[in-house]
Design a protein around this motif. Structure first.
Motif, mmCIF file in Angstrom:
data_model
loop_
_atom_site.group_PDB
_atom_site.id
_atom_site.type_symbol
_atom_site.label_atom_id
_atom_site.label_comp_id
_atom_site.label_asym_id
_atom_site.label_seq_id
_atom_site.Cartn_x
_atom_site.Cartn_y
_atom_site.Cartn_z
ATOM 1 N N ARG A 1 1.694 -2.913 -2.144
ATOM 2 C CA ARG A 1 1.530 -2.801 -0.693
ATOM 3 C C ARG A 1 2.926 -2.664 -0.101
ATOM 4 N N ILE A 2 3.136 -1.591 0.637
ATOM 5 C CA ILE A 2 4.436 -1.336 1.249
ATOM 6 C C ILE A 2 4.253 -1.421 2.757
ATOM 7 N N GLU A 3 4.983 -2.339 3.365
ATOM 8 C CA GLU A 3 4.836 -2.585 4.798
ATOM 9 C C GLU A 3 6.128 -2.207 5.521
ATOM 10 N N PHE A 4 5.966 -1.432 6.591
ATOM 11 C CA PHE A 4 7.089 -1.059 7.439
ATOM 12 C C PHE A 4 6.944 -1.796 8.761
ATOM 13 N N ASN A 5 8.024 -2.347 9.244
ATOM 14 C CA ASN A 5 7.997 -3.124 10.485
ATOM 15 C C ASN A 5 8.196 -2.245 11.708
ATOM 16 N N PRO B 1 3.464 0.991 15.993
ATOM 17 C CA PRO B 1 2.639 -0.025 15.340
ATOM 18 C C PRO B 1 3.004 -0.151 13.866
ATOM 19 N N PRO B 2 2.704 -1.320 13.274
ATOM 20 C CA PRO B 2 3.052 -1.539 11.869
ATOM 21 C C PRO B 2 2.379 -0.503 10.965
ATOM 22 N N LYS B 3 3.102 -0.088 9.936
ATOM 23 C CA LYS B 3 2.556 0.858 8.970
ATOM 24 C C LYS B 3 2.461 0.171 7.617
ATOM 25 N N VAL B 4 1.326 0.349 6.956
ATOM 26 C CA VAL B 4 1.121 -0.205 5.625
ATOM 27 C C VAL B 4 0.665 0.931 4.719
ATOM 28 N N PHE B 5 1.348 1.072 3.595
ATOM 29 C CA PHE B 5 0.992 2.056 2.590
ATOM 30 C C PHE B 5 0.636 1.335 1.304
ATOM 31 N N TYR B 6 -0.186 1.975 0.501
ATOM 32 C CA TYR B 6 -0.519 1.464 -0.821
ATOM 33 C C TYR B 6 -0.194 2.535 -1.838
#
Length: 105
Positions: free
Chosen positions: A68-72, A75-80
């Motif tokens: 899980r890759i989270e960018f702050n 809005p927040p972005k989350v990639f898998y």
């Protein structure tokens, strides 16, 4: 095969890691897309609820199958994406996909 041998069986362990109604489909999409946002993945699997998808993603993450890759950002972005240690699953999923396509009827 006794119980201890059964519990330590590689096939059983693999199936335990991949068990779940949506996990094979999640992995199929991740292998095809390399990296995907949650909402895009949810749209690819229209019959799954967001809650169940999140649960299955969390289980795959806990088992080091996906990252899980989270960018702050806002809005927040989350990639898998597929975890490096799980890349070898690609061949297994391709074989399962080919087998399923061959035996669809």
């Amino acid at each position: 095969m006794n119980y201890k041998e059964f519990e330590n069986c590689g096939v059983k362990r693999s199936l335990d890691l991949l068990s779940g109604k949506w996990k094979p489909l999640i992995l199929h999409h991740l292998f095809n897309e390399k990296e995907i946002r949650f909402i895009e993945l949810w749209r690819c699997i229209p019959r799954v609820s967001k809650k169940v998808l999140l649960e299955q993603l969390k289980q795959l993450e806990e088992n080091n199958i996906i990252e899980r890759i989270e960018f702050n950002d806002f809005p927040p972005k989350v990639f898998y994406k597929i975890h490096e240690e799980a890349k070898e699953l690609g061949n297994l999923l391709k074989t399962l996909n080919d087998f399923g396509n061959k035996h669809i009827n």
